[in-house]
Design a protein around this motif. Structure first.
Motif, mmCIF file in Angstrom:
data_model
loop_
_atom_site.group_PDB
_atom_site.id
_atom_site.type_symbol
_atom_site.label_atom_id
_atom_site.label_comp_id
_atom_site.label_asym_id
_atom_site.label_seq_id
_atom_site.Cartn_x
_atom_site.Cartn_y
_atom_site.Cartn_z
ATOM 1 N N ASN A 27 0.897 -1.240 0.047
ATOM 2 C CA ASN A 27 -0.069 -0.089 -0.168
ATOM 3 C C ASN A 27 1.173 1.367 -0.063
ATOM 4 O OD1 ASN A 27 -2.647 0.115 -0.361
ATOM 5 N ND2 ASN A 27 -3.390 0.602 1.628
ATOM 6 N N THR A 28 2.118 1.454 -0.831
ATOM 7 C CA THR A 28 2.996 2.309 -0.886
ATOM 8 C C THR A 28 2.479 3.257 -1.721
ATOM 9 O OG1 THR A 28 4.274 1.187 -2.141
ATOM 10 C CG2 THR A 28 5.051 0.941 0.126
ATOM 11 N N PRO A 29 2.888 4.750 -1.439
ATOM 12 C CA PRO A 29 2.455 5.699 -2.439
ATOM 13 C C PRO A 29 3.608 5.771 -3.564
ATOM 14 C CG PRO A 29 3.265 6.618 -0.634
ATOM 15 C CD PRO A 29 3.199 5.269 -0.071
ATOM 16 N N PRO A 30 3.377 6.375 -4.687
ATOM 17 C CA PRO A 30 4.468 6.556 -5.660
ATOM 18 C C PRO A 30 5.423 7.199 -5.155
ATOM 19 C CG PRO A 30 2.230 7.159 -6.704
ATOM 20 C CD PRO A 30 1.971 6.774 -5.208
ATOM 21 N N ALA A 31 5.416 8.370 -4.418
ATOM 22 C CA ALA A 31 6.545 9.082 -3.854
ATOM 23 C C ALA A 31 6.420 8.893 -2.434
ATOM 24 C CB ALA A 31 6.341 10.813 -4.253
ATOM 25 N N GLN A 32 7.447 8.298 -1.901
ATOM 26 C CA GLN A 32 7.476 8.335 -0.367
ATOM 27 C C GLN A 32 8.196 9.329 0.270
ATOM 28 O OE1 GLN A 32 8.457 4.128 0.776
ATOM 29 N NE2 GLN A 32 7.922 3.399 -1.103
ATOM 30 N N THR A 33 7.276 9.754 1.221
ATOM 31 C CA THR A 33 7.896 11.274 2.214
ATOM 32 C C THR A 33 7.487 10.689 3.623
ATOM 33 O OG1 THR A 33 5.961 12.282 1.673
ATOM 34 C CG2 THR A 33 7.787 12.729 0.343
ATOM 35 N N TRP A 34 7.484 11.705 4.481
ATOM 36 C CA TRP A 34 7.386 11.310 5.813
ATOM 37 C C TRP A 34 7.669 10.280 6.553
ATOM 38 C CZ3 TRP A 34 3.338 12.354 2.275
ATOM 39 C CH2 TRP A 34 2.920 13.710 2.250
ATOM 40 N N ASN A 35 9.053 9.866 6.260
ATOM 41 C CA ASN A 35 9.704 8.785 6.562
ATOM 42 C C ASN A 35 9.768 8.533 8.120
ATOM 43 O OD1 ASN A 35 10.276 7.251 4.070
ATOM 44 N ND2 ASN A 35 11.971 9.138 3.779
ATOM 45 N N ARG A 36 10.049 9.601 8.813
ATOM 46 C CA ARG A 36 9.972 9.718 10.299
ATOM 47 C C ARG A 36 8.696 9.255 10.955
ATOM 48 N NH1 ARG A 36 12.651 15.178 12.318
ATOM 49 N NH2 ARG A 36 12.462 13.979 14.303
ATOM 50 N N LEU A 37 7.698 9.627 10.355
ATOM 51 C CA LEU A 37 6.490 9.255 10.805
ATOM 52 C C LEU A 37 5.900 7.818 10.431
ATOM 53 C CD1 LEU A 37 4.149 12.393 9.767
ATOM 54 C CD2 LEU A 37 5.002 11.517 12.031
ATOM 55 N N ARG A 38 6.931 6.975 9.536
ATOM 56 C CA ARG A 38 6.524 5.659 9.536
ATOM 57 C C ARG A 38 5.192 5.537 8.811
ATOM 58 N NH1 ARG A 38 9.367 2.381 14.520
ATOM 59 N NH2 ARG A 38 11.366 3.195 14.309
ATOM 60 N N ALA A 39 4.946 6.367 7.992
ATOM 61 C CA ALA A 39 3.502 6.255 7.208
ATOM 62 C C ALA A 39 3.308 6.027 5.808
ATOM 63 C CB ALA A 39 2.906 7.666 7.441
ATOM 64 N N ASN A 40 4.446 5.691 5.422
ATOM 65 C CA ASN A 40 4.539 5.343 3.855
ATOM 66 C C ASN A 40 3.785 3.802 3.344
ATOM 67 O OD1 ASN A 40 5.737 7.769 2.722
ATOM 68 N ND2 ASN A 40 7.787 7.047 3.936
ATOM 69 N N ASP A 41 3.630 3.046 4.293
ATOM 70 C CA ASP A 41 3.462 1.944 3.899
ATOM 71 C C ASP A 41 2.749 0.962 5.260
ATOM 72 O OD1 ASP A 41 5.455 0.261 5.494
ATOM 73 O OD2 ASP A 41 6.750 1.437 3.917
ATOM 74 N N ILE A 42 2.301 -0.490 4.998
ATOM 75 C CA ILE A 42 1.809 -1.229 6.090
ATOM 76 C C ILE A 42 2.297 -2.797 5.667
ATOM 77 C CG2 ILE A 42 -0.229 -1.741 4.914
ATOM 78 C CD1 ILE A 42 -2.043 -1.825 7.560
ATOM 79 N N THR A 43 2.379 -3.462 6.798
ATOM 80 C CA THR A 43 2.808 -4.533 6.809
ATOM 81 C C THR A 43 1.611 -5.514 7.238
ATOM 82 O OG1 THR A 43 5.342 -4.186 7.050
ATOM 83 C CG2 THR A 43 4.501 -6.392 7.661
ATOM 84 N N LEU A 44 1.325 -6.546 6.524
ATOM 85 C CA LEU A 44 0.185 -7.430 6.881
ATOM 86 C C LEU A 44 0.854 -8.900 6.952
ATOM 87 C CD1 LEU A 44 -2.156 -5.789 4.528
ATOM 88 C CD2 LEU A 44 -2.146 -5.525 6.876
ATOM 89 N N THR A 45 0.344 -9.770 7.595
ATOM 90 C CA THR A 45 0.544 -11.020 7.999
ATOM 91 C C THR A 45 -0.694 -11.814 7.416
ATOM 92 O OG1 THR A 45 1.776 -10.850 9.944
ATOM 93 C CG2 THR A 45 1.092 -13.162 9.378
#
Length: 384
Positions: A27-45
């Motif tokens: 679920n990552t956006p085309p341009a990844q920013t806000w790295n410090r907020l850890r808001a660029n993606d999600i990890t799912l099991t």
């Protein structure tokens, strides 16, 4: 893949392992920013079921080229887990009256892979209805029953008109993955209504490629999350054709300790002269422990274009609360009026039985049966 981790969950009593796979950074956006907020993606099991020996129908190769909102790792997982793929074609210059319905039973861990081809000048309505909570709750060891998913890929040829309605409501111990990919050719019109009505984890992504001149998407997403719900949304619109239009609007309410991330990207690609895209979100925060992350992005590689985005985040104003309390409502009842509006909208705009059922089931759980069926009667009256 190197970034997928396999695990075997074993029950305490030594029962058979429940195979799972971890999908990292989806679920990552085309341009990844806000790295410090850890808001660029999600990890799912998610579960990993063996399909060895199954006879599997694959969609036409054209659909493999579509970008989907949750990314290729989720696409590959759904294709490997779905019992079969479903292909629907709407013939040229025809109006399909009956909706194309993807009915997902979250209690059964349904996984659906659907491709729809809407030929030149044709019209169709597509419905994704996700419902859970009818058969009791699933155990932690039962990963398959806890996870459901839908992958929807749509090709709208020239002058086609497509309406997509998604109603998603699962229980607090379930997770649902909803990934959509759309390609729109010249003068095609796509309208999308999304309703994310809660659940333990709901991850949803939509990518739309406005490839043809004057193609257009109108995307409305309404959501509600409460308790410890986690909601993760990724919206991407690639504007490639000349004079294309994109209207993307999200709104919702977050209560208790709910967590929500929204990534909304409008990409004005080189060559898309005259393109105009607007994105806006309105978030109502009702709980003290809510975590909200809103990340709107405009990417631009063309001069003669217009792109706007914005977000409004806040709580119910004191003036609104006072006005409603003066009319006999408590503060909590006043706040719940805004939540009721989301569910009422979902029920009123459900185009057929499965989506209507999904919206009503969640309304019953969140607001109570009396309120849910008040909406029901209103919807029936509107249809009459």
């Amino acid at each position: 893949m190197a970034d997928e981790k396999n695990t075997d969950a074993v029950a305490a009593e030594g029962t058979a392992p429940a195979p799972t796979v971890t999908l990292e950074r989806v679920n990552t956006p085309p341009a990844q920013t806000w790295n410090r907020l850890r808001a660029n993606d999600i990890t799912l099991t998610v579960p990993r079921l063996s399909r060895k020996g199954d006879v599997y129908f694959a969609l036409p190769q054209l659909f493999d080229k579509l970008e989907c909102g949750m990314g290729s790792k989720v696409t590959d997982w759904v294709c490997s887990q779905a019992a079969d793929a479903r292909y629907v074609e709407v013939p040229r210059n025809t109006v399909r009256e009956e909706p194309i319905v993807v009915d997902i039973d979250a209690d059964a861990g349904d996984v659906a892979d659907t491709g729809v081809m809407v030929r030149e000048g044709a019209s169709a309505t597509i419905v994704v209805a996700v419902h859970g909570g009818e058969k009791g709750t699933a155990t932690d060891a039962d990963a398959a029953a806890n996870t459901s998913a839908s992958l929807l890929r749509v090709v709208a040829e020239a002058r086609a008109q497509v309406k997509i309605v998604e109603v998603m409501g699962v229980t607090s111990d379930q997770q649902h993955l909803e990934s959509v990919g759309i390609s729109a050719d010249e003068d095609a019109r796509v309208e999308v209504r999304q309703y994310a009505l809660g659940g333990g984890t709901v991850a949803m992504g939509l990518a739309c490629d406005l490839a043809g001149a004057r193609s257009r998407i109108d995307l409305s997403c309404r959501y509600y999350a409460h308790g410890a719900d986690a909601l993760d949304i990724n919206h991407v619109v690639r504007m490639r054709g000349k004079n294309t239009r994109a209207e993307v609007h999200e709104s919702g309410a977050l209560d208790d300790a709910a967590k929500k991330s929204l990534r909304a990207t409008i990409d004005l690609v080189h060559g898309a002269r005259g393109a105009k895209g607007n994105e806006a979100e309105s978030v109502l925060v009702l709980g003290d422990d809510v975590v909200n992350k809103t990340m709107p992005v405009i990417l631009c590689d063309e001069d003669d274009v217009a792109g706007n985005h914005g977000a409004t985040i806040g709580s119910v104003s004191p003036e609104q609360i006072d006005y409603l309390m003066d009319r006999g409502l408590s503060r909590r009842e006043a706040e719940q009026l805004f939540v009721r509006a989301i569910f009422e909208d979902a029920i009123m705009h459900a185009p057929e039985a499965a989506s209507h059922k999904a919206a009503v089931l969640r309304a019953e759980e969140v607001l109570g049966a009396d309120v849910a069926h008040d909406f029901d009667e209103g919807a029936e009256g509107g249809e009459a």
